[in-house]
Design an enzyme around this catalytic site. Structure first.
Site, PDB file in Angstrom:
ATOM      1  N   GLU B  50       0.810  -1.222   0.000  1.00  0.00           N
ATOM      2  CA  GLU B  50       0.000   0.000   0.000  1.00  0.00           C
ATOM      3  C   GLU B  50       0.847   1.278   0.000  1.00  0.00           C
ATOM      4  O   GLU B  50       0.406   2.323  -0.484  1.00  0.00           O
ATOM      5  CB  GLU B  50      -0.971   0.011   1.182  1.00  0.00           C
ATOM      6  CG  GLU B  50      -2.114  -0.992   1.042  1.00  0.00           C
ATOM      7  CD  GLU B  50      -1.765  -2.389   1.537  1.00  0.00           C
ATOM      8  OE1 GLU B  50      -0.585  -2.642   1.849  1.00  0.00           O
ATOM      9  OE2 GLU B  50      -2.677  -3.225   1.602  1.00  0.00           O
ATOM     10  N   PHE B 112     -11.321  -7.645  13.651  1.00  0.00           N
ATOM     11  CA  PHE B 112     -10.228  -8.063  12.776  1.00  0.00           C
ATOM     12  C   PHE B 112      -9.916  -6.954  11.762  1.00  0.00           C
ATOM     13  O   PHE B 112     -10.803  -6.423  11.115  1.00  0.00           O
ATOM     14  CB  PHE B 112     -10.621  -9.352  12.037  1.00  0.00           C
ATOM     15  CG  PHE B 112      -9.567  -9.812  11.066  1.00  0.00           C
ATOM     16  CD1 PHE B 112      -8.314 -10.205  11.513  1.00  0.00           C
ATOM     17  CD2 PHE B 112      -9.815  -9.818   9.694  1.00  0.00           C
ATOM     18  CE1 PHE B 112      -7.326 -10.609  10.618  1.00  0.00           C
ATOM     19  CE2 PHE B 112      -8.837 -10.220   8.793  1.00  0.00           C
ATOM     20  CZ  PHE B 112      -7.594 -10.614   9.257  1.00  0.00           C
ATOM     21  N   GLN B 113      -8.645  -6.639  11.635  1.00  0.00           N
ATOM     22  CA  GLN B 113      -8.163  -5.586  10.735  1.00  0.00           C
ATOM     23  C   GLN B 113      -8.820  -4.234  10.996  1.00  0.00           C
ATOM     24  O   GLN B 113      -9.094  -3.474  10.087  1.00  0.00           O
ATOM     25  CB  GLN B 113      -8.319  -6.005   9.263  1.00  0.00           C
ATOM     26  CG  GLN B 113      -7.394  -7.167   8.913  1.00  0.00           C
ATOM     27  CD  GLN B 113      -7.228  -7.402   7.424  1.00  0.00           C
ATOM     28  OE1 GLN B 113      -8.117  -7.111   6.628  1.00  0.00           O
ATOM     29  NE2 GLN B 113      -6.075  -7.932   7.033  1.00  0.00           N
ATOM     30  N   LYS B 162     -17.455  -1.129   5.955  1.00  0.00           N
ATOM     31  CA  LYS B 162     -17.874  -2.110   4.948  1.00  0.00           C
ATOM     32  C   LYS B 162     -19.390  -2.116   4.735  1.00  0.00           C
ATOM     33  O   LYS B 162     -19.870  -2.240   3.603  1.00  0.00           O
ATOM     34  CB  LYS B 162     -17.395  -3.503   5.353  1.00  0.00           C
ATOM     35  CG  LYS B 162     -17.620  -4.525   4.240  1.00  0.00           C
ATOM     36  CD  LYS B 162     -16.926  -5.845   4.507  1.00  0.00           C
ATOM     37  CE  LYS B 162     -17.088  -6.774   3.310  1.00  0.00           C
ATOM     38  NZ  LYS B 162     -16.466  -8.084   3.551  1.00  0.00           N
ATOM     39  N   MET B 479      24.165   9.718   2.275  1.00  0.00           N
ATOM     40  CA  MET B 479      24.006  10.965   3.018  1.00  0.00           C
ATOM     41  C   MET B 479      24.280  10.758   4.505  1.00  0.00           C
ATOM     42  O   MET B 479      24.859  11.619   5.159  1.00  0.00           O
ATOM     43  CB  MET B 479      22.596  11.536   2.792  1.00  0.00           C
ATOM     44  CG  MET B 479      22.438  12.964   3.266  1.00  0.00           C
ATOM     45  SD  MET B 479      23.575  14.111   2.448  1.00  0.00           S
ATOM     46  CE  MET B 479      22.572  14.687   1.080  1.00  0.00           C
TER      47      MET B 479
END
Lengths: 163, 576
Positions: B50, B112-113, B162, B479
């Site tokens: 993602e 969940f999630q 959802k 760097m």
């Protein structure tokens, strides 16, 4: 310097956390914060008391204005205004202390709103320093609990903060 | 017409003219993915992580000027997107992130999630929404696009439980043409009086300086900036984010300023008497030590965001407004003004600047047997005719790309300037290529950064996005190594990568072309060969001099006139 910032904002869930989050993320200090819906239920009025240099206060007001939920705000400290805070203070009230508590309540123009044989609850409204004065005048050991609402304020005269 | 919530979301995107979105499916967004499957208008680009989706959408937005759109699931899908959202936020990039959420009835139950996406992203979005009712989707989506794309742009998260996208629940679809938000009114026109005052001050300047930032690119005001600068004949410097807003090949351009800015740009900043800051935000990497920033200068600041004014540096004349509109107004006022800049003063000022310029602060050792990273960028500039879209990751290679690829057009230089996100370059390049399939798109990176989002090589194959990856491989987090050399007596704590993959084989295993380049004379031919392979992604692994540093350097906490210059130029010393 102490500033009272009065904010008119959308009455949306999460609006309060946006303001609180902004203050913690940018390291501004909040002395008190009160919030409640206005006569228009889609709007909330929030009053923030904060301290900082002119530069910090300028940033605070700009950053608050930048929040999408904020409709308008003013710094009350810049104009002629009235500020009030509500305090409820529960004290031990037995023997001589019972009369002392009553006397102080009268002097400070408070009300006793709950009475038991052992205790009083005193209600008092005023500017924050008046509330401080009552707390200081009472015997420290007699104080059971102090609940303060935080400062709210309003401009004097015809001018107001509205949409 | 009645649509369910999932169809409504997709339909809103279509109404906004969205052509492609970047995403990754999961439980909470399955209804939306089903709606995506049943339509042809919007192309979905399946990334491999993602973070890649957000960077790709970001690159697409920076190159095309259109908002980037991301679709991720709840929980880990949402949190993986956060780095990309913060990256877009710090650089003010318009982006819409649609995140799935667990069904409304179980929100707050540690389902969940489940993660509080609105809470997690609050400090790194311009605004965010949680949709609570299927009838509110269209209105919320419209608000999200308005907020993301107007004023100072930024990412907006729309969190969608959802149950809101349940296919069984259909409601009439109506997309609002416009929505008035009483709490959101970004400034457009600059204040006439302030503009007049600013022009008066500018025309009186004897040592003027124009400092412009990324806002000029975001505000599509390059033409106005160029006209303004040429009209005045004043020197101009660009920030890292502003490169390309003014042609870097023009003689009035004195190079980038700041920590790795040119000697002439930083010296001119320090010595100027009137500074006009145009859609730039006085970032600490630009200002150096604040108390010694432009010590003798009056400052004019044009910005669309009032909160940027006097945030870090006190300004004398602020102008709040859309940069394009303000510059147009200023140009008019300058053209009609009786007062003209002093020719004599300006001539002396330019003479001084030319003297600084003659130091050639960007010189480097051209006789080395090792590949010099600066040389690679110069060769890339020539091989692409200066006309490629260049994305970068973060570190030394980013600075070299900024210094040696002379950007002449806006939206060609795409990098994470504010957040400094390693892993940005590859997915961003994929996003750019999807916006401009026929353009040359090059990702300048290093062996450390590229490994932070390397999985997107797989995405590049799936969508045949033929990008060129120029990997300046010095085996160090360059760097970090440079700072350790300068500030920690060369104690290279954990900045050396002991195990590096064989990038040629890696590229090949992902189905791309890999090339190993080890000698300076092979650089140009390899670049040209890779550019000829139009439709293929080519991974050029260039083994560069591991000891090379980025110069000039204004070290943290130092003033603009205290620069460390390249050793070969005038010795390894600081100029006081």
């Amino acid at each position: 310097m102490r500033h009272i910032i009065s904010v008119l904002m959308e009455n949306e869930s999460g609006a309060l956390s946006r303001v609180a989050g902004l203050f913690s993320a940018r390291g501004y200090n909040i002395e008190s914060l009160t919030v409640a819906p206005t006569e228009d239920p889609t709007l909330s009025r929030m009053t923030l008391v904060t301290r900082g240099s002119d530069r910090i206060i300028e940033q605070i007001t700009k950053q608050l204005n930048k929040l999408v939920d904020v409709v308008k705000l003013i710094d009350l400290a810049e104009s002629d205004h009235i500020e009030r805070e509500l305090m409820m203070i529960k004290v031990r009230a037995e023997g001589d202390a019972r009369f002392e508590a009553q006397r102080l309540c009268e002097i400070f123009r408070g009300n006793i709103i709950d009475v038991t044989p052992q205790s009083y609850v005193i209600e008092i409204t005023g500017a924050s320093d008046k509330l401080d004065a009552l707390v200081n005048a009472l015997d420290r050991d007699s104080i059971i609990e102090v609940v303060r609402s935080g400062t709210t304020g309003i401009l004097r005269g015809l001018k107001g903060l509205h949409v | 017409m009645d649509l369910n919530g999932a169809e409504t979301v997709i339909r809103c995107l279509k109404e906004e003219g969205v052509e492609c979105i970047f995403g990754y499916p999961g439980g909470a967004v399955l209804h939306i993915y089903d709606a995506l499957f049943k339509q042809q208008d919007i192309r979905h680009i399946l990334v491999r992580h993602e973070q890649g989706a957000t960077h790709a959408a970001d690159g697409y937005a920076r190159a095309t000027g259109k908002p980037g759109v991301v679709l991720v699931t709840s929980g880990p899908g949402a949190t993986n997107a956060v780095t990309g959202i913060a990256t877009a936020y710090l650089d003010s990039i318009p982006m819409i992130v649609l995140s799935g959420q667990v069904p409304s009835p179980v929100i707050g139950s540690d389902a969940f999630q489940e993660v509080d996406m609105v809470g997690i992203t609050r400090p790194c979005v311009k605004h965010n929404f949680l949709i609570k009712d299927v009838t509110k989707i269209a209105e919320t989506m419209k608000k999200a696009f308005i907020v993301a794309t107007t004023g100072r742009p930024g990412p907006v998260v729309v969190d969608i439980p959802k149950d809101i996208t349940d296919p069984a629940i259909k409601v009439p679809f109506k997309y609002p043409k416009q929505i008035v938000m009483r709490s959101y009114n970004p400034a457009v026109k600059g204040h006439k009086g302030q503009i007049k005052k600013a022009v008066d001050l500018l025309l009186e300047a004897e040592k003027p300086m124009i400092y412009s930032g990324g806002g000029v690119i975001l505000g599509n005001a390059s033409e106005e900036l160029t006209e303004f600068t040429r009209l005045l004949e004043y020197p101009i410097t660009n920030t890292l984010m502003g490169l390309g807003a003014y042609p870097a090949t023009d003689t009035q351009f004195v190079g980038m300023l700041g920590m790795h800015g040119t000697y002439e740009a930083n010296m001119a900043m320090h010595d100027c008497d009137v500074l006009v800051a145009i859609a730039a935000r006085f970032d600490d990497r630009v200002t150096g030590k604040l108390s010694e920033f432009c010590p003798d200068s009056k400052i004019i600041h044009i910005d669309v965001d009032p909160a940027s004014i006097s945030k870090n540096v006190r300004v004398d004349i602020p102008i709040v407004g859309d940069v394009k509109s303000v510059l147009q107004d200023m140009i008019e006022v300058i053209k009609t003004a009786k007062k003209k800049p002093s020719k004599k003063a300006l001539k002396d000022w330019w003479k001084q600047i030319e003297e600084w310029r003659s130091l050639k602060c960007l010189a480097y050792d051209r006789t080395s047997k090792l590949i010099k990273p600066q040389f690679v960028i110069e060769q890339l500039y020539e091989a692409t005719g200066g006309d490629a879209y260049v994305t970068s990751d973060v570190g030394q290679h980013q600075m070299w790309a900024a210094q040696y690829y002379h950007f002449t057009k806006p939206r060609r230089w795409i990098n994470s300037g504010g957040l400094g996100t390693m892993g940005f370059g590859l997915p961003a390049a994929i996003g750019v290529k999807l916006g401009y399939p026929d353009a040359d798109v090059v990702c300048v990176t290093g062996e450390a950064s590229i490994q932070m989002c390397i999985q997107e090589l797989s995405t590049a194959l799936q969508y045949s996005t033929g990008i060129k990856i120029v990997n300046l491989n010095n085996r160090y987090m360059g760097m970090v190594r440079q700072w350790q050399e300068f500030s920690y007596e060369s104690r290279y704590s954990h900045s050396y990568l002991d195990a590096i993959p064989d990038f040629v084989k890696l590229a090949e295993s992902y189905g791309h072309v890999g090339m190993l380049v080890e000698k300076p004379e092979d650089v140009r031919p390899a670049l040209e060969e890779s550019l000829k392979l139009k439709d293929r992604t080519v991974f050029l692994d260039l083994i560069t001099d591991p000891t090379e540093n980025v110069y000039p350097m204004v070290e943290s906490g130092k003033a603009h006139n205290q620069m460390r210059l390249p050793p070969g130029v005038i010795g390894d010393r600081e100029l006081a």
